[in-house]
Design an enzyme around this catalytic site. Structure first.
Site, short mmCIF file in Angstrom:
data_model
loop_
_atom_site.label_atom_id
_atom_site.label_comp_id
_atom_site.label_asym_id
_atom_site.label_seq_id
_atom_site.Cartn_x
_atom_site.Cartn_y
_atom_site.Cartn_z
N CYS A 7 5.00 4.46 -0.47
CA CYS A 7 3.98 3.58 -1.04
C CYS A 7 4.13 3.46 -2.56
CB CYS A 7 2.59 4.11 -0.70
SG CYS A 7 1.29 2.86 -0.84
N ASP A 129 -5.89 11.46 4.00
CA ASP A 129 -5.45 11.86 2.67
C ASP A 129 -6.50 12.80 2.09
OD1 ASP A 129 -4.03 12.03 0.29
OD2 ASP A 129 -4.08 9.88 -0.13
#
Length: 205
Positions: A7, A129
């Site tokens: 990412c 996360d």
């Protein structure tokens, strides 16, 4: 085999590195961040991306019209939501553009029970996360034990991953995908050697 997402790509050099490493997904961050890209930059980068790699657009509490417009432009293949978007938002987004949706869930291991979500059933995938006040990647790992025995929506595992630990993460949890950003950077920029090594070790796990 767990899939791999890298990412926070923002430069032509990042795309070139991804094309060599061939992760399954890359991410463009449209939310405020040091990795943020605009829609025109994303379109240019996507045009040079290997077609075997899918691009994910990362948003935080964006207007539905903004997300839909970027998706329809062809710059992204999936949408990742990192804000307070709920099932109603996701349902409307999918109705508007038919996109697949990844919904980020912050794990606060300091909270009692650190319960996993019982809703968000409209998302195609979740992304677990560590908790961050910025609604984005913190670069820190959370206690993976929270996910032992989880059998809900397929999920991306993020937070503190790098080439040294990704094999262990996959071995313990077998997530649908692993997601890395900070862990493949040097001095705040994507590092091709680190990307290559991360992808290699994830594939071997």
């Amino acid at each position: 085999m767990s899939k791999v997402k890298v990412c926070g790509l923002s430069r032509p050099a990042d795309i070139a590195a991804a094309n060599r490493a061939l992760p399954d997904y890359i991410g463009f961050v449209f939310a405020p961040s040091r990795r943020q890209v605009g829609k025109d930059t994303a379109a240019t980068l996507k045009a040079d991306l290997d077609p075997r790699i899918e691009a994910v657009g990362v948003f935080v509490n964006a207007a539905l019209s903004e997300v839909t417009a970027i998706y329809r432009s062809g710059s992204i293949d999936l949408v990742q939501l990192h804000g307070t978007e709920d099932d109603a938002y996701i349902r409307q987004l999918k109705a508007d553009c038919g996109c697949r949706v990844i919904k980020a869930v912050a794990i606060d291991c300091e909270a009692d029970g650190h319960a996993l979500p019982s809703s968000l059933g409209e998302a195609d995938y979740l992304l677990f996360d560590s908790l961050s006040v910025r609604h984005g990647g913190s670069g820190r790992a959370f206690d993976w034990g929270v996910l032992h025995g989880y059998h809900g929506i397929p999920y991306f595992l993020a937070g503190g991953l790098n080439a040294e630990v990704v094999g262990s993460a996959i071995g313990q949890l077998s997530p649908f995908a692993v997601d890395v950003s900070t862990g493949v950077e040097t001095d705040g920029k994507k590092d091709e050697e680190k990307i290559m090594e991360f992808v290699r070790r994830a594939r071997e796990a």
